[in-house]
Design a protein around this motif. Structure first.
Motif, PDB file in Angstrom:
ATOM      1  N   UNK A  49       0.863  -1.179   0.000  1.00 26.49           N
ATOM      2  CA  UNK A  49       0.000   0.000   0.000  1.00 26.49           C
ATOM      3  C   UNK A  49       0.900   1.230   0.000  1.00 26.49           C
ATOM      4  N   UNK A  50       0.691   2.120  -0.948  1.00 23.05           N
ATOM      5  CA  UNK A  50       1.495   3.345  -1.022  1.00 23.05           C
ATOM      6  C   UNK A  50       0.943   4.423  -0.092  1.00 23.05           C
ATOM      7  N   UNK A  51      -0.349   4.691  -0.191  1.00 21.67           N
ATOM      8  CA  UNK A  51      -0.957   5.724   0.649  1.00 21.67           C
ATOM      9  C   UNK A  51      -2.466   5.588   0.627  1.00 21.67           C
ATOM     10  N   UNK A  52      -3.097   6.079   1.686  1.00 21.27           N
ATOM     11  CA  UNK A  52      -4.560   6.151   1.762  1.00 21.27           C
ATOM     12  C   UNK A  52      -4.885   7.495   2.400  1.00 21.27           C
ATOM     13  N   UNK A  53      -5.620   8.333   1.724  1.00 19.67           N
ATOM     14  CA  UNK A  53      -5.879   9.677   2.246  1.00 19.67           C
ATOM     15  C   UNK A  53      -7.309  10.096   1.936  1.00 19.67           C
ATOM     16  N   UNK A  54      -7.932  10.787   2.901  1.00 14.62           N
ATOM     17  CA  UNK A  54      -9.281  11.323   2.711  1.00 14.62           C
ATOM     18  C   UNK A  54      -9.177  12.704   2.075  1.00 14.62           C
ATOM     19  N   UNK A  55      -9.950  12.937   1.023  1.00 11.80           N
ATOM     20  CA  UNK A  55      -9.893  14.194   0.287  1.00 11.80           C
ATOM     21  C   UNK A  55     -11.299  14.753   0.073  1.00 11.80           C
ATOM     22  N   UNK A  56     -11.442  16.094   0.030  1.00  8.65           N
ATOM     23  CA  UNK A  56     -12.760  16.684  -0.223  1.00  8.65           C
ATOM     24  C   UNK A  56     -13.135  16.619  -1.704  1.00  8.65           C
ATOM     25  N   UNK A  65     -13.797  11.596  -0.635  1.00  9.25           N
ATOM     26  CA  UNK A  65     -13.233  10.423  -1.290  1.00  9.25           C
ATOM     27  C   UNK A  65     -12.037   9.956  -0.474  1.00  9.25           C
ATOM     28  N   UNK A  66     -11.961   8.669  -0.231  1.00 11.55           N
ATOM     29  CA  UNK A  66     -10.767   8.098   0.385  1.00 11.55           C
ATOM     30  C   UNK A  66      -9.978   7.435  -0.734  1.00 11.55           C
ATOM     31  N   UNK A  67      -8.890   8.097  -1.121  1.00 10.09           N
ATOM     32  CA  UNK A  67      -8.083   7.640  -2.249  1.00 10.09           C
ATOM     33  C   UNK A  67      -7.028   6.646  -1.767  1.00 10.09           C
ATOM     34  N   UNK A  68      -7.093   5.468  -2.333  1.00 12.77           N
ATOM     35  CA  UNK A  68      -6.267   4.335  -1.926  1.00 12.77           C
ATOM     36  C   UNK A  68      -5.300   4.024  -3.068  1.00 12.77           C
ATOM     37  N   UNK A  69      -3.995   4.098  -2.795  1.00 14.06           N
ATOM     38  CA  UNK A  69      -2.979   3.790  -3.807  1.00 14.06           C
ATOM     39  C   UNK A  69      -2.194   2.545  -3.385  1.00 14.06           C
ATOM     40  N   UNK A  70      -1.999   1.647  -4.329  1.00 15.55           N
ATOM     41  CA  UNK A  70      -1.204   0.460  -4.035  1.00 15.55           C
ATOM     42  C   UNK A  70      -0.308   0.146  -5.227  1.00 15.55           C
ATOM     43  N   UNK A  71       0.802  -0.543  -4.945  1.00 14.58           N
ATOM     44  CA  UNK A  71       1.816  -0.814  -5.969  1.00 14.58           C
ATOM     45  C   UNK A  71       2.068  -2.325  -6.033  1.00 14.58           C
ATOM     46  N   UNK A  72       2.091  -2.854  -7.245  1.00 17.38           N
ATOM     47  CA  UNK A  72       2.380  -4.266  -7.473  1.00 17.38           C
ATOM     48  C   UNK A  72       3.625  -4.391  -8.341  1.00 17.38           C
TER      49      UNK A  72
END
Length: 414
Positions: free
Chosen positions: A264-271, A299-306
């Protein structure tokens, strides 16, 4: 003039000796070399702590961190190896199940015994007796030997005695977790009553919700050392970070795995502004909070790396209060959303329309796993955000509420 603290712990350390011999015979045979067959275990190291009158302090930490030992030192149950403890006022303590009770005596006899240990005369106990029995709810068994009591009945009677002896200081060590839910609510109500009366409470608990609700101060212990003394919010964050670090270390030492291919790279809540996610509000690091408006779309933006292809995946999020109380959790499998499983950096947006969260601070946790349930990565906490205050109501949820007068009668009396 500054008031003297109710409790003053000064440079306290506590050592226990752990013998390696498994029997008395081995200990006798190895007597001449006894030092080689024992280890010193320091449960507490150099603890300094002052607790003022009227405060409610939570002692938290992982199992074996020393919190119960510290509570027993404060209560005078065990003596510190070094340092000292000064304490004022009458104390009542619930340190372990059945402590202060004699199994061959009845509940009635144990009430008088326990009250005497806590400093009450027989005449004073006579005055409190009916209230103690009523609070405990075990009237039908008060003349039964307590060795026939269930663990819940033990706790009911012990707590009832402790809170009716008019203590200045109440020490509680996790025993409330044994009682049933209605009795736990009764205990919480009694503790809150004590707080309103300005009494001092020191509480050991594994329940973050309980600590966050009751305590105005949290002390975090780790391997016998004090690592935090301050606000409950920050204290529980420190505790959760410690748990997550322990999990990582355990996984590293107990599992031999191939190189990590999913993170998981990052998870952040955004307006969301006019239907567009405002990425300009994304913080530089996860230690910073994003301020969001009540009832707004987020929006909760979820970034992940494979780095390699994976089996079908599920991305999950969980929203918690600052004290660790779970508010909401879901994952893409529940939403019947298929997410990319090929190599690369991917983004998933969890859209929450007109969020119903109450004002305050929240944290987001994240998980990445195969849809079959095998965990690939976790992020705890991933980020924090804050819901701005609003005008009507309070709590961890915001409800669209209104009030109206249905009917009214008035009468004039001559």
């Amino acid at each position: 003039m500054t008031e003297t603290p109710l409790i003053q712990v000064s440079n306290v350390s506590k050592r226990f000796v752990m013998h390696k011999e498994k029997s008395l015979k081995e200990r006798v045979l190895n007597f001449s070399a006894s030092r080689k067959h024992r280890d010193d275990f320091w449960a507490l190291r150099d603890i300094d702590l002052e607790i003022d009158t009227g405060s409610t302090v939570g002692l938290v930490g992982h199992n074996g961190s020393g919190k119960s030992t510290l509570l027993k030192v404060i209560g005078g149950i065990i003596e510190p190896t070094t340092g000292s403890v000064a304490r004022r006022g009458r104390m009542a303590a619930l340190l372990e199940l059945g402590a202060g009770f004699h199994p061959d005596l009845t509940g009635r006899e144990n009430v008088y015994l326990n009250a005497a240990i806590l400093g009450l005369t027989r005449k004073q106990t006579d005055q409190y007796f009916d209230a103690i029995v009523d609070f405990s709810g075990i009237e039908d068994f008060i003349d039964t030997q307590v060795k026939f009591y269930s663990s819940g009945m033990y706790v009911r009677l012990a707590f009832a005695v402790a809170v009716h002896v008019d203590p200045d200081l109440l020490l509680v060590d996790e025993v409330l977790a044994v009682g049933d839910e209605p009795f736990q609510r009764k205990c919480m109500d009694k503790i809150e009553e004590f707080q309103r009366e300005g009494r001092t409470i020191v509480l050991v608990s594994h329940s973050a919700e309980q600590v966050g609700r009751l305590c105005d101060r949290v002390v975090v212990l780790n391997h016998g050392e004090l690592i935090h003394d301050g606000s409950p919010t920050e204290g529980l964050r420190v505790l959760r970070r410690g748990f997550e670090q322990e999990r990582i270390e355990y996984d590293a030492s107990h599992h031999v795995t191939a190189a990590k291919t999913a993170t998981i790279d990052s998870i952040v809540a955004l307006p969301v502004v006019d239907g567009v996610v405002d990425t300009t509000r994304e913080p530089a690091d996860k230690a910073q909070s994003v301020l969001l408006e009540p009832a707004s779309d987020i929006v909760i933006r979820y970034r992940y790396r494979l780095t390699a292809g994976q089996a079908p995946l599920a991305a999950g999020i969980a929203i918690e209060t600052a004290t660790g109380l779970g508010v909401y959790g879901l994952n893409t499998k529940m939403l019947q959303t298929t997410i990319p499983a090929e190599p690369g950096l991917h983004e998933v947006d969890f859209a929450i329309d007109r969020n119903a969260l109450g004002a305050g601070q929240y944290s987001v946790r994240g998980s990445l796993e195969e849809v079959t349930g095998a965990s690939l990565d976790r992020m705890t906490p991933a980020s924090t955000f804050e819901i701005a205050p609003y005008e009507v109501g309070s709590g961890i949820v915001r409800l669209d509420a209104s009030a109206r007068v249905v009917s009214a009668e008035s009468s004039l009396q001559s």
